[in-house]
Design a protein around this motif. Sequence first.
Motif, PDB file in Angstrom:
ATOM      1  N   SER A   1      -3.372  52.157  88.372  1.00 11.61           N
ATOM      2  CA  SER A   1      -2.554  52.707  89.441  1.00 11.61           C
ATOM      3  C   SER A   1      -1.547  51.679  89.939  1.00 11.61           C
ATOM      4  CB  SER A   1      -3.443  53.179  90.593  1.00 11.61           C
ATOM      5  OG  SER A   1      -2.657  53.655  91.663  1.00 11.61           O
ATOM      6  N   ASP A   2      -1.978  50.407  90.034  1.00 11.43           N
ATOM      7  CA  ASP A   2      -1.082  49.327  90.452  1.00 11.43           C
ATOM      8  C   ASP A   2       0.076  49.174  89.466  1.00 11.43           C
ATOM      9  OD1 ASP A   2      -2.682  48.742  92.640  1.00 11.43           O
ATOM     10  OD2 ASP A   2      -3.862  47.250  91.550  1.00 11.43           O
ATOM     11  N   VAL A   3      -0.269  49.143  88.184  1.00 15.34           N
ATOM     12  CA  VAL A   3       0.742  48.962  87.142  1.00 15.34           C
ATOM     13  C   VAL A   3       1.739  50.114  87.155  1.00 15.34           C
ATOM     14  CG1 VAL A   3       1.155  48.804  84.661  1.00 15.34           C
ATOM     15  CG2 VAL A   3      -0.788  47.606  85.677  1.00 15.34           C
ATOM     16  N   GLU A   4       1.229  51.339  87.239  1.00 15.21           N
ATOM     17  CA  GLU A   4       2.113  52.510  87.239  1.00 15.21           C
ATOM     18  C   GLU A   4       3.022  52.512  88.454  1.00 15.21           C
ATOM     19  OE1 GLU A   4      -0.611  55.747  86.951  1.00 15.21           O
ATOM     20  OE2 GLU A   4      -0.661  55.708  84.750  1.00 15.21           O
ATOM     21  N   SER A   5       2.507  52.054  89.586  1.00 13.64           N
ATOM     22  CA  SER A   5       3.315  51.986  90.795  1.00 13.64           C
ATOM     23  C   SER A   5       4.440  50.961  90.656  1.00 13.64           C
ATOM     24  CB  SER A   5       2.435  51.629  91.999  1.00 13.64           C
ATOM     25  OG  SER A   5       3.202  51.579  93.180  1.00 13.64           O
ATOM     26  N   ILE A   6       4.115  49.799  90.089  1.00  8.59           N
ATOM     27  CA  ILE A   6       5.125  48.750  89.899  1.00  8.59           C
ATOM     28  C   ILE A   6       6.166  49.181  88.867  1.00  8.59           C
ATOM     29  CG2 ILE A   6       5.508  46.410  89.047  1.00  8.59           C
ATOM     30  CD1 ILE A   6       2.811  45.631  90.243  1.00  8.59           C
ATOM     31  N   VAL A   7       5.698  49.772  87.767  1.00  6.88           N
ATOM     32  CA  VAL A   7       6.620  50.227  86.722  1.00  6.88           C
ATOM     33  C   VAL A   7       7.554  51.313  87.264  1.00  6.88           C
ATOM     34  CG1 VAL A   7       6.770  51.486  84.537  1.00  6.88           C
ATOM     35  CG2 VAL A   7       5.147  49.607  84.781  1.00  6.88           C
ATOM     36  N   SER A   8       6.992  52.218  88.068  1.00  9.66           N
ATOM     37  CA  SER A   8       7.808  53.277  88.668  1.00  9.66           C
ATOM     38  C   SER A   8       8.866  52.677  89.587  1.00  9.66           C
ATOM     39  CB  SER A   8       6.913  54.239  89.453  1.00  9.66           C
ATOM     40  OG  SER A   8       7.689  55.231  90.105  1.00  9.66           O
ATOM     41  N   HIS A   9       8.466  51.658  90.340  1.00  8.02           N
ATOM     42  CA  HIS A   9       9.402  50.980  91.235  1.00  8.02           C
ATOM     43  C   HIS A   9      10.525  50.314  90.443  1.00  8.02           C
ATOM     44  CE1 HIS A   9      10.863  48.346  94.462  1.00  8.02           C
ATOM     45  NE2 HIS A   9      10.742  47.344  93.611  1.00  8.02           N
ATOM     46  N   MET A  10      10.164  49.628  89.357  1.00 11.28           N
ATOM     47  CA  MET A  10      11.160  48.923  88.556  1.00 11.28           C
ATOM     48  C   MET A  10      12.053  49.890  87.784  1.00 11.28           C
ATOM     49  SD  MET A  10       8.947  45.619  87.259  1.00 11.28           S
ATOM     50  CE  MET A  10      10.396  44.710  86.723  1.00 11.28           C
ATOM     51  N   GLN A  11      11.519  51.057  87.488  1.00 11.74           N
ATOM     52  CA  GLN A  11      12.349  52.081  86.860  1.00 11.74           C
ATOM     53  C   GLN A  11      13.384  52.590  87.865  1.00 11.74           C
ATOM     54  OE1 GLN A  11      11.645  55.808  83.902  1.00 11.74           O
ATOM     55  NE2 GLN A  11      10.474  55.918  85.778  1.00 11.74           N
ATOM     56  N   GLY A  12      12.964  52.683  89.132  1.00 12.39           N
ATOM     57  CA  GLY A  12      13.867  53.144  90.174  1.00 12.39           C
ATOM     58  C   GLY A  12      15.030  52.201  90.431  1.00 12.39           C
ATOM     59  N   ILE A  13      14.849  50.918  90.105  1.00 19.53           N
ATOM     60  CA  ILE A  13      15.935  49.944  90.297  1.00 19.53           C
ATOM     61  C   ILE A  13      16.554  49.554  88.951  1.00 19.53           C
ATOM     62  CG2 ILE A  13      15.026  49.047  92.461  1.00 19.53           C
ATOM     63  CD1 ILE A  13      13.823  46.714  90.963  1.00 19.53           C
TER      64      ILE A  13
ATOM     65  N   ALA B   1      -4.966  44.092  83.442  1.00 12.90           N
ATOM     66  CA  ALA B   1      -6.317  44.023  84.017  1.00 12.90           C
ATOM     67  C   ALA B   1      -6.884  42.608  83.980  1.00 12.90           C
ATOM     68  CB  ALA B   1      -7.239  44.983  83.266  1.00 12.90           C
ATOM     69  N   SER B   2      -6.339  41.757  83.092  1.00 12.58           N
ATOM     70  CA  SER B   2      -6.855  40.392  82.967  1.00 12.58           C
ATOM     71  C   SER B   2      -5.987  39.370  83.700  1.00 12.58           C
ATOM     72  CB  SER B   2      -6.926  40.003  81.483  1.00 12.58           C
ATOM     73  OG  SER B   2      -5.641  39.991  80.894  1.00 12.58           O
ATOM     74  N   TRP B   3      -4.953  39.835  84.375  1.00 14.08           N
ATOM     75  CA  TRP B   3      -4.026  38.912  85.027  1.00 14.08           C
ATOM     76  C   TRP B   3      -4.574  38.325  86.321  1.00 14.08           C
ATOM     77  CZ3 TRP B   3       1.116  42.151  84.354  1.00 14.08           C
ATOM     78  CH2 TRP B   3       1.491  42.097  83.001  1.00 14.08           C
ATOM     79  N   LEU B   4      -5.569  38.981  86.920  1.00 15.53           N
ATOM     80  CA  LEU B   4      -6.215  38.454  88.112  1.00 15.53           C
ATOM     81  C   LEU B   4      -7.685  38.222  87.816  1.00 15.53           C
ATOM     82  CD1 LEU B   4      -4.613  40.737  90.874  1.00 15.53           C
ATOM     83  CD2 LEU B   4      -4.010  38.379  90.300  1.00 15.53           C
ATOM     84  N   GLU B   5      -8.216  37.142  88.332  1.00 10.99           N
ATOM     85  CA  GLU B   5      -9.598  36.777  88.025  1.00 10.99           C
ATOM     86  C   GLU B   5     -10.594  37.849  88.452  1.00 10.99           C
ATOM     87  OE1 GLU B   5     -10.552  32.996  89.603  1.00 10.99           O
ATOM     88  OE2 GLU B   5      -9.126  31.898  88.332  1.00 10.99           O
ATOM     89  N   ASP B   6     -10.297  38.543  89.561  1.00  8.01           N
ATOM     90  CA  ASP B   6     -11.232  39.560  90.033  1.00  8.01           C
ATOM     91  C   ASP B   6     -11.010  40.918  89.363  1.00  8.01           C
ATOM     92  OD1 ASP B   6      -8.850  40.324  91.132  1.00  8.01           O
ATOM     93  OD2 ASP B   6      -9.499  40.212  93.228  1.00  8.01           O
ATOM     94  N   GLY B   7     -10.050  40.968  88.438  1.00  3.49           N
ATOM     95  CA  GLY B   7      -9.801  42.215  87.720  1.00  3.49           C
ATOM     96  C   GLY B   7      -9.297  43.341  88.598  1.00  3.49           C
TER      97      GLY B   7
END
Length: 234
Positions: free
Chosen positions: A209-221, A198-204
């Motif tokens: 949901s973004d994190v879970e989507s990326i983690v799910s994608h990386m789990q798939g590969i 949540a602190s990685w982008l200045e606008d928060g």
Amino acid sequence: KNFYTALVQNNTETESSMYLAHNAGVEVLSKRFLQKYLYYAKHRPWQPALTKEAEGFIAEQYSQWRVDKAADSRNRRTLPITARTLETMIRLSTAHAKMRMSKSVDIVDATVAIEIMRLVVEAEGLAVPYAVELEDGNEENETMLEAPETQQNGPGPGVSNLPTGISRSKFVVFQRRFPDLMFHRESIPMDELCSSAASWLEDGSFTRSDVESIVSHMQGINKLLVHDGEVHLI
């Protein structure tokens, strides 16, 4: 004591059970013995200590690679030489010492680690696919692996193989920051990961949901594994 003695003592098995075959002067260890060896190595009652000699040997090679990289800074066909490179050299040396059942990490271990690292650090013929150099004002630019750009159904270029609903810029930020968060760690609770992201982008705008989507994608590969709310490195 060598690792044979350490594994066989207090065991009723004979020495012959260590070997599967003796062919042409080559001794082939049995599966059962290897299982016991790996178990003992993993649960050894000590942690190998890095000796001054090995430390100096590793530091000298690391410094040389830094100098060589600086002399050819435009060469993007090799891995960047960063503090993580040094950490990897030490970890590989320690792993080799554990395999030898040694209580110290010696030059022989450092030598093996350096030879392994040399395959990727100095292999100029091995190009990094889809490399994107991030210029963020840091001392060194990091090289991240990105998906190839392709044409989407709509007009204009897009990026394929990205998590659903995630922009390329967010995916790059995740790849850039996640390794730092996982430094010296093998896993992290999903809640902690989402809180940090949540602190990685200045606008928060980095949501759970973004994190879970990326983690799910990386789990798939096969880059990550999620189990009981914990994200594990693979």
